[in-house]
Motif scaffolding. Structure first.
Motif, PDB file in Angstrom:
ATOM      1  N   ALA A  87       9.673  -4.482  -6.526  1.00  0.00           N
ATOM      2  CA  ALA A  87       9.307  -4.992  -7.851  1.00  0.00           C
ATOM      3  C   ALA A  87      10.152  -4.207  -8.854  1.00  0.00           C
ATOM      4  CB  ALA A  87       7.820  -4.792  -8.138  1.00  0.00           C
ATOM      5  N   VAL A  88      10.789  -4.912  -9.756  1.00  0.00           N
ATOM      6  CA  VAL A  88      11.680  -4.280 -10.736  1.00  0.00           C
ATOM      7  C   VAL A  88      11.332  -4.789 -12.127  1.00  0.00           C
ATOM      8  CG1 VAL A  88      14.067  -3.868 -11.436  1.00  0.00           C
ATOM      9  CG2 VAL A  88      13.521  -4.170  -9.015  1.00  0.00           C
ATOM     10  N   VAL A  89      11.220  -3.856 -13.071  1.00  0.00           N
ATOM     11  CA  VAL A  89      10.963  -4.206 -14.470  1.00  0.00           C
ATOM     12  C   VAL A  89      12.078  -3.612 -15.324  1.00  0.00           C
ATOM     13  CG1 VAL A  89       9.332  -4.121 -16.383  1.00  0.00           C
ATOM     14  CG2 VAL A  89       8.481  -4.136 -14.033  1.00  0.00           C
TER      15      VAL A  89
ATOM     16  N   LEU B   7      12.446   0.220 -14.044  1.00  0.00           N
ATOM     17  CA  LEU B   7      11.473   0.834 -13.136  1.00  0.00           C
ATOM     18  C   LEU B   7      11.477   0.028 -11.851  1.00  0.00           C
ATOM     19  CD1 LEU B   7       9.150   2.834 -12.522  1.00  0.00           C
ATOM     20  CD2 LEU B   7       7.580   1.100 -13.451  1.00  0.00           C
ATOM     21  N   ARG B   8      11.716   0.709 -10.739  1.00  0.00           N
ATOM     22  CA  ARG B   8      11.749   0.040  -9.447  1.00  0.00           C
ATOM     23  C   ARG B   8      10.642   0.570  -8.548  1.00  0.00           C
ATOM     24  NH1 ARG B   8      18.014  -1.173  -7.745  1.00  0.00           N
ATOM     25  NH2 ARG B   8      18.751  -1.741  -9.839  1.00  0.00           N
ATOM     26  N   LEU B   9       9.899  -0.330  -7.958  1.00  0.00           N
ATOM     27  CA  LEU B   9       8.904   0.004  -6.951  1.00  0.00           C
ATOM     28  C   LEU B   9       9.413  -0.571  -5.635  1.00  0.00           C
ATOM     29  CD1 LEU B   9       5.666  -0.959  -8.935  1.00  0.00           C
ATOM     30  CD2 LEU B   9       6.871   1.234  -8.906  1.00  0.00           C
ATOM     31  N   ILE B  10       9.477   0.277  -4.600  1.00  0.00           N
ATOM     32  CA  ILE B  10      10.134  -0.099  -3.352  1.00  0.00           C
ATOM     33  C   ILE B  10       9.147   0.063  -2.190  1.00  0.00           C
ATOM     34  CG2 ILE B  10      12.067   0.406  -1.811  1.00  0.00           C
ATOM     35  CD1 ILE B  10      13.372   1.773  -4.354  1.00  0.00           C
ATOM     36  N   ASP B  11       8.815  -1.054  -1.551  1.00  0.00           N
ATOM     37  CA  ASP B  11       7.899  -1.039  -0.407  1.00  0.00           C
ATOM     38  C   ASP B  11       8.614  -0.428   0.800  1.00  0.00           C
ATOM     39  OD1 ASP B  11       6.279  -1.785   1.860  1.00  0.00           O
ATOM     40  OD2 ASP B  11       5.313  -3.256   0.571  1.00  0.00           O
ATOM     41  N   LEU B  12       7.999   0.595   1.399  1.00  0.00           N
ATOM     42  CA  LEU B  12       8.627   1.297   2.517  1.00  0.00           C
ATOM     43  C   LEU B  12       8.358   0.646   3.868  1.00  0.00           C
ATOM     44  CD1 LEU B  12       7.971   5.019   1.511  1.00  0.00           C
ATOM     45  CD2 LEU B  12      10.017   3.634   1.114  1.00  0.00           C
ATOM     46  N   ARG B  13       7.483  -0.348   3.910  1.00  0.00           N
ATOM     47  CA  ARG B  13       7.123  -0.944   5.202  1.00  0.00           C
ATOM     48  C   ARG B  13       8.211  -1.848   5.757  1.00  0.00           C
ATOM     49  NH1 ARG B  13       1.885  -4.083   3.995  1.00  0.00           N
ATOM     50  NH2 ARG B  13       3.168  -4.591   2.157  1.00  0.00           N
ATOM     51  N   TYR B  14       9.134  -2.250   4.882  1.00  0.00           N
ATOM     52  CA  TYR B  14      10.181  -3.184   5.312  1.00  0.00           C
ATOM     53  C   TYR B  14      11.536  -2.528   5.093  1.00  0.00           C
ATOM     54  CZ  TYR B  14       6.103  -6.113   4.698  1.00  0.00           C
ATOM     55  OH  TYR B  14       4.839  -6.617   4.767  1.00  0.00           O
ATOM     56  N   ARG B  15      12.244  -2.322   6.175  1.00  0.00           N
ATOM     57  CA  ARG B  15      13.540  -1.629   6.096  1.00  0.00           C
ATOM     58  C   ARG B  15      14.543  -2.322   6.992  1.00  0.00           C
ATOM     59  NH1 ARG B  15      16.522   2.073   8.960  1.00  0.00           N
ATOM     60  NH2 ARG B  15      17.712   3.605   7.741  1.00  0.00           N
ATOM     61  N   THR B  16      15.711  -2.646   6.428  1.00  0.00           N
ATOM     62  CA  THR B  16      16.833  -3.078   7.249  1.00  0.00           C
ATOM     63  C   THR B  16      17.591  -1.824   7.661  1.00  0.00           C
ATOM     64  OG1 THR B  16      18.367  -3.300   5.382  1.00  0.00           O
ATOM     65  CG2 THR B  16      16.968  -5.199   5.895  1.00  0.00           C
ATOM     66  N   GLU B  17      18.759  -1.979   8.197  1.00  0.00           N
ATOM     67  CA  GLU B  17      19.523  -0.804   8.616  1.00  0.00           C
ATOM     68  C   GLU B  17      19.896   0.090   7.428  1.00  0.00           C
ATOM     69  OE1 GLU B  17      20.055   0.223  11.686  1.00  0.00           O
ATOM     70  OE2 GLU B  17      18.842  -1.474  12.345  1.00  0.00           O
ATOM     71  N   THR B  18      20.083  -0.504   6.257  1.00  0.00           N
ATOM     72  CA  THR B  18      20.548   0.285   5.107  1.00  0.00           C
ATOM     73  C   THR B  18      19.779  -0.006   3.817  1.00  0.00           C
ATOM     74  OG1 THR B  18      22.216  -1.408   4.599  1.00  0.00           O
ATOM     75  CG2 THR B  18      22.892   0.406   6.031  1.00  0.00           C
TER      76      THR B  18
ATOM     77  N   PRO C 241       0.793  -1.226   0.000  1.00  0.00           N
ATOM     78  CA  PRO C 241       0.000   0.000   0.000  1.00  0.00           C
ATOM     79  C   PRO C 241       0.829   1.282   0.000  1.00  0.00           C
ATOM     80  CG  PRO C 241       0.108  -0.889   2.210  1.00  0.00           C
ATOM     81  CD  PRO C 241       0.860  -1.847   1.334  1.00  0.00           C
ATOM     82  N   VAL C 242       2.115   1.190   0.344  1.00  0.00           N
ATOM     83  CA  VAL C 242       2.928   2.413   0.431  1.00  0.00           C
ATOM     84  C   VAL C 242       4.322   2.116  -0.119  1.00  0.00           C
ATOM     85  CG1 VAL C 242       3.465   1.889   2.862  1.00  0.00           C
ATOM     86  CG2 VAL C 242       3.824   4.211   1.972  1.00  0.00           C
ATOM     87  N   TYR C 243       4.666   2.824  -1.200  1.00  0.00           N
ATOM     88  CA  TYR C 243       5.938   2.561  -1.866  1.00  0.00           C
ATOM     89  C   TYR C 243       6.418   3.829  -2.574  1.00  0.00           C
ATOM     90  CZ  TYR C 243       2.935   2.238  -6.004  1.00  0.00           C
ATOM     91  OH  TYR C 243       2.018   2.512  -6.995  1.00  0.00           O
TER      92      TYR C 243
ATOM     93  N   THR D 193       9.751  -9.656  -8.558  1.00  0.00           N
ATOM     94  CA  THR D 193       9.236  -9.093  -7.316  1.00  0.00           C
ATOM     95  C   THR D 193       9.561 -10.044  -6.185  1.00  0.00           C
ATOM     96  OG1 THR D 193       7.328  -8.109  -6.207  1.00  0.00           O
ATOM     97  CG2 THR D 193       6.913 -10.120  -7.455  1.00  0.00           C
ATOM     98  N   GLY D 194       9.847  -9.473  -5.029  1.00  0.00           N
ATOM     99  CA  GLY D 194      10.175 -10.301  -3.880  1.00  0.00           C
ATOM    100  C   GLY D 194      11.189  -9.628  -2.987  1.00  0.00           C
ATOM    101  N   TRP D 195      11.808 -10.442  -2.136  1.00  0.00           N
ATOM    102  CA  TRP D 195      12.773  -9.942  -1.160  1.00  0.00           C
ATOM    103  C   TRP D 195      14.180 -10.078  -1.730  1.00  0.00           C
ATOM    104  CZ3 TRP D 195      10.588  -7.917   3.191  1.00  0.00           C
ATOM    105  CH2 TRP D 195       9.256  -8.270   3.429  1.00  0.00           C
ATOM    106  N   ILE D 196      14.902  -8.997  -1.691  1.00  0.00           N
ATOM    107  CA  ILE D 196      16.261  -9.000  -2.230  1.00  0.00           C
ATOM    108  C   ILE D 196      17.121  -8.102  -1.344  1.00  0.00           C
ATOM    109  CG2 ILE D 196      16.188  -7.043  -3.818  1.00  0.00           C
ATOM    110  CD1 ILE D 196      17.292 -10.569  -4.819  1.00  0.00           C
ATOM    111  N   PHE D 197      18.365  -8.510  -1.096  1.00  0.00           N
ATOM    112  CA  PHE D 197      19.172  -7.781  -0.113  1.00  0.00           C
ATOM    113  C   PHE D 197      20.489  -7.242  -0.667  1.00  0.00           C
ATOM    114  CE2 PHE D 197      16.249 -10.328   2.317  1.00  0.00           C
ATOM    115  CZ  PHE D 197      15.879  -9.488   3.357  1.00  0.00           C
ATOM    116  N   SER D 198      20.681  -7.322  -1.978  1.00  0.00           N
ATOM    117  CA  SER D 198      21.866  -6.706  -2.575  1.00  0.00           C
ATOM    118  C   SER D 198      21.600  -6.464  -4.051  1.00  0.00           C
ATOM    119  CB  SER D 198      23.101  -7.587  -2.401  1.00  0.00           C
ATOM    120  OG  SER D 198      23.060  -8.713  -3.259  1.00  0.00           O
ATOM    121  N   GLU D 199      22.274  -5.457  -4.593  1.00  0.00           N
ATOM    122  CA  GLU D 199      22.112  -5.124  -6.009  1.00  0.00           C
ATOM    123  C   GLU D 199      22.598  -6.272  -6.888  1.00  0.00           C
ATOM    124  OE1 GLU D 199      20.957  -2.929  -9.262  1.00  0.00           O
ATOM    125  OE2 GLU D 199      20.567  -2.557  -7.128  1.00  0.00           O
TER     126      GLU D 199
END
Length: 325
Positions: A293-295, A276-287, A261-263, A308-314
């Motif tokens: 979701a990336v297209v 195009l990157r859509l980034i959910d703001l509800r989930y944040r690690t330290e950095t 709902p918020v990105y 789309t999903g969980w990813i922790f590095s470029e």
């Protein structure tokens, strides 16, 4: 809730079944109803198998149709019919009741975390997420774990489990009050806030916060009633361009938008493609904001790949984009 918590809740629901004298004095019926509540407490999460297909399918359907009103009815009828088939048909009503209770309790408790469910389908596809309890709450898990030995060894299981459920109800009421205090804390610091998204952490005094005003998103944390803002993002509508129109037809993007709902968004240009990157703001690690979701497009607006999903590095993200068809 997590699988382990649903499992121990299945045990305590089986303990509640022994409150009936018919059940208490029939060891076979006691055990078969316990098996019923354990299975019923897991059935709605059978959609986890969608992970084997792809993330988009999993995100789109997890806690969706499998947690809906028709699914609750289907799970209940199927489980009670199977249990009756292998046991005494005279007790069909008991199997029906405890199957329904186990499945319903699973769906009900899933409403209280930040992920939520589509429990009102088919009447509404809206995600209901109260944001009161973390997906794994150690206190709730411990409450029900206490009851497991009493259920297994058939020692005062009924009264013990009643007491445990009363404790859980009071705990939920306490956590509801805590959330209201959290929202009050945020609105005092940001008086023009329009919406506050609360994601409880595993520690009941820590909350991840996204507060939205008409012009900005504020991302921060509350620790022991102290609100600290980490990031501020200006709210900019997605441009109405061909790349965005194409992205909104992509399965990964549609799954992300149905869930998030918020990105924020980013449109990044490269020598031979755009992203195009859509980034959910509800989930944040330290950095890092790991849920995205990336297209990837070529310069003719054709989609090359998406994820789309969980990813922790470029590096891992680019690897996923190369692997996606």
């Amino acid at each position: 809730m997590d699988t382990g918590t649903h499992l121990v809740m299945g045990f305590t629901l089986g303990g509640l079944a022994t409150l009936s004298p018919i059940v208490l004095h029939d060891p076979h019926l006691t055990n078969s109803l316990l098996l019923t509540t354990i299975i019923g407490s897991q059935l709605p999460d059978s959609d986890t198998i969608l992970k084997l297909r792809n993330n988009a399918k999993y995100l789109k359907h997890h806690r969706g149709i499998t947690h809906s009103i028709p699914a609750v009815i289907l799970w209940t009828l199927s489980l009670s019919a199977i249990m009756t088939l292998f046991n005494n048909r005279e007790h069909f009503g008991l199997y029906l009741f405890w199957s329904f209770l186990a499945v319903s309790v699973h769906v009900f408790v899933d409403l209280f975390n930040a992920y939520g469910t589509q429990a009102l389908r088919p009447f509404s596809k809206r995600w209901i997420a109260f944001g009161i309890i973390n997906t794994f709450d150690p206190i709730i898990f411990a409450i029900h774990l206490v009851g497991v030995p009493f259920v297994i060894f058939h020692f005062r299981a009924g009264p013990i489990c009643v007491m445990l459920y009363f404790i859980m109800i009071f705990y939920y009421a306490f956590r509801y009050r805590q959330k209201q205090i959290v929202i009050q804390t945020v609105t005092k610091k940001l008086p023009d806030v329009k919406r506050v998204y609360v994601s409880p952490s595993i520690k009941y005094t820590h909350y991840h916060i996204v507060a939205s005003t008409d012009s900005h998103h504020y991302v921060g944390k509350i620790k022991k009633r102290i609100f600290k803002i980490h990031d501020v993002f200006k709210r900019i509508p997605l441009p109405v361009i061909e790349d965005v129109k194409a992205a909104f037809k992509d399965e990964n993007v549609k799954s992300f938008l149905a869930f998030s709902p918020v990105y924020i968004w980013e449109l990044i240009g490269h020598d031979d493609h755009k992203e195009l990157r859509l980034i959910d703001l509800r989930y944040r690690t330290e950095t890092y904001y790991p849920f995205v979701a990336v297209v990837k497009f070529d310069y003719e607006h054709n989609i090359i790949s998406s994820f789309t999903g969980w990813i922790f590095s470029e590096k891992k993200l680019q690897k996923k984009l190369k692997a996606e068809p």
